[in-house]
Each structure stands twice: as structure tokens, then as C-alpha cells.
Design a protein around this motif. Structure first.
Motif, PDB file in Angstrom:
ATOM      1  N   GLU A  55       0.937  -1.136   0.131  1.00  0.00           N
ATOM      2  CA  GLU A  55       0.016  -0.105  -0.051  1.00  0.00           C
ATOM      3  C   GLU A  55       0.885   1.498  -0.009  1.00  0.00           C
ATOM      4  O   GLU A  55       1.864   1.437   0.746  1.00  0.00           O
ATOM      5  N   SER A  56       0.568   2.183  -0.830  1.00  0.00           N
ATOM      6  CA  SER A  56       1.650   3.340  -0.958  1.00  0.00           C
ATOM      7  C   SER A  56       1.744   3.968   0.220  1.00  0.00           C
ATOM      8  O   SER A  56       2.838   4.672   0.252  1.00  0.00           O
ATOM      9  N   ASN A  57       0.931   4.095   1.043  1.00  0.00           N
ATOM     10  CA  ASN A  57       1.073   5.179   2.311  1.00  0.00           C
ATOM     11  C   ASN A  57       1.770   4.132   3.477  1.00  0.00           C
ATOM     12  O   ASN A  57       1.850   4.572   4.630  1.00  0.00           O
ATOM     13  N   MET A  58       2.150   2.982   3.010  1.00  0.00           N
ATOM     14  CA  MET A  58       2.825   2.040   4.312  1.00  0.00           C
ATOM     15  C   MET A  58       4.198   1.772   3.731  1.00  0.00           C
ATOM     16  O   MET A  58       4.586   1.403   2.693  1.00  0.00           O
ATOM     17  N   TYR A  59       5.289   1.856   4.649  1.00  0.00           N
ATOM     18  CA  TYR A  59       6.432   1.786   4.488  1.00  0.00           C
ATOM     19  C   TYR A  59       7.059   1.103   5.738  1.00  0.00           C
ATOM     20  O   TYR A  59       7.011   1.722   6.797  1.00  0.00           O
ATOM     21  N   ARG A  82       0.504   1.902  -6.478  1.00  0.00           N
ATOM     22  CA  ARG A  82      -0.508   2.427  -5.368  1.00  0.00           C
ATOM     23  C   ARG A  82      -0.896   1.625  -4.434  1.00  0.00           C
ATOM     24  O   ARG A  82      -0.715   1.491  -3.325  1.00  0.00           O
ATOM     25  N   ARG A  83      -1.320   0.113  -4.955  1.00  0.00           N
ATOM     26  CA  ARG A  83      -1.399  -0.963  -4.205  1.00  0.00           C
ATOM     27  C   ARG A  83      -1.196  -2.309  -4.799  1.00  0.00           C
ATOM     28  O   ARG A  83      -1.346  -2.294  -6.076  1.00  0.00           O
ATOM     29  N   TYR A 104     -10.025   3.593  -6.712  1.00  0.00           N
ATOM     30  CA  TYR A 104      -9.805   4.862  -6.112  1.00  0.00           C
ATOM     31  C   TYR A 104     -10.440   6.028  -6.940  1.00  0.00           C
ATOM     32  O   TYR A 104     -10.787   5.723  -8.352  1.00  0.00           O
TER      33      TYR A 104
END
Length: 169
Positions: A55-59, A82-83, A104
Motif C-alpha cells: 500500500e503506497s502509504n505504508m513503508y 499504489r496498491r 480509487y
């Protein structure tokens, strides 16, 4: 709706390795009781299982399995991911077409790679039905409404769902 279907999307050895991972006993699945934001209370039988790879907002990536699937970005000419997630739709006694949804609300590409051949499908906004055929990829605008279905002739319908932005030519 413009879309592309690519049979034999991956070389057979690469596909076989991914299929073994996705459908094997080591994959961890999370039950999702509401398939999308268009959930219909009358459809309580609709559930799926998901394994979120990226998921792009998870690193860092949310799954240690991501490294095995990451190479597909090159095959898609992906500029930005993005995902990426694995989906498992359980067997039902009759085909269940889930409520239409968008992934999205901004323009982007979607890729659905089927891991098994079954009577399940993806249904596009215009009613076009893309059958689940092993190693078949569907490339489409995932910001447009589309639906998933269950399967009646397999234990489950397995696929890889990728949301991404394509490189400009």
C-alpha cells in the motif's frame, strides 16, 4: 470502456511460482466482510479474503511476500505503484456478482491477474464480463465502476489486484 486482456501474461515458470505462493498453505489471509463501500446489507453472504502486499502509504511494504511479486511492475510498465493485493473469493453455490465499485477516485490503471481458471469473472461498467482464466491479466481503468464475482466450480477464485500509474510514452 477501454480495456486489454492478456493471456499468458507471465512466463509459465514465473506464473507457477507466484501461483504456488498465492494459493499455498503459507499465505496469510485476512477476512473482509464488506467487499467495498457499496456493500448491500442483503448481501451478507458476500465476503472475501485479502493479503495486502503493498500500500503506497505504508513503508516498508506490508508483506514479506511483496518481494516475490514486485517484478510484475516492470511487466506493466509501472511508473508508480499504489496498491498490490491478493484476493480470495470463496466458493458459493451460485455465482454472486458483488456490488460495483471503484478502487480509487482518481484515474489510474488496474491489473487483475487470475491464478486459477474458474467460472468467476470481473464485470466492467458496460457489462463486459472478463472470465477468470489462469495467467490471464485484465488491464483497465480501475477508477471506473467494476464488479467481482464468486465461483461455483472451484474451491475459491484467486487473483492479484494491482493499482498503479503507467509510465508516459
Amino acid at each position: 470502456m477501454k480495456y486489454e486482456v492478456i493471456d499468458n501474461f507471465l512466463p509459465q515458470d514465473q506464473f507457477d511460482n507466484l501461483k504456488k505462493l498465492a494459493t499455498g498453505p503459507d499465505m496469510l489471509w485476512h477476512r473482509v466482510n464488506q467487499l467495498n463501500d457499496k456493500h448491500n446489507e442483503k448481501e451478507d453472504f458476500d465476503l472475501m479474503f485479502v493479503h495486502l502486499l503493498f500500500e503506497s502509504n505504508m513503508y516498508p511494504p506490508s508483506s514479506t511476500f511483496f518481494e516475490y511479486f514486485a517484478f510484475i511492475q516492470d511487466r506493466l510498465d509501472c511508473k508508480s505503484l499504489r496498491r498490490m493485493k491478493l484476493n480470495l473469493y470463496p466458493h458459493t453455490s451460485e455465482i454472486r456478482t458483488h456490488a460495483p465499485h471503484i478502487d480509487y477516485d482518481f484515474e489510474h490503471k488496474g491489473c487483475i491477474l487470475s491464478f486459477n481458471t474458474c467460472d468467476g469473472a470481473t464485470v466492467l461498467e458496460d457489462g463486459t464480463k472478463i472470465d477468470s482464466i489462469e495467467n490471464r491479466a485484465l488491464i483497465f481503468d480501475a477508477s471506473k465502476p467494476h464488479s467481482s464475482t464468486s465461483t461455483t466450480n472451484a474451491r475459491a477464485r484467486y487473483n492479484l489486484n494491482i493499482n498503479y500509474f503507467k509510465k508516459k510514452k
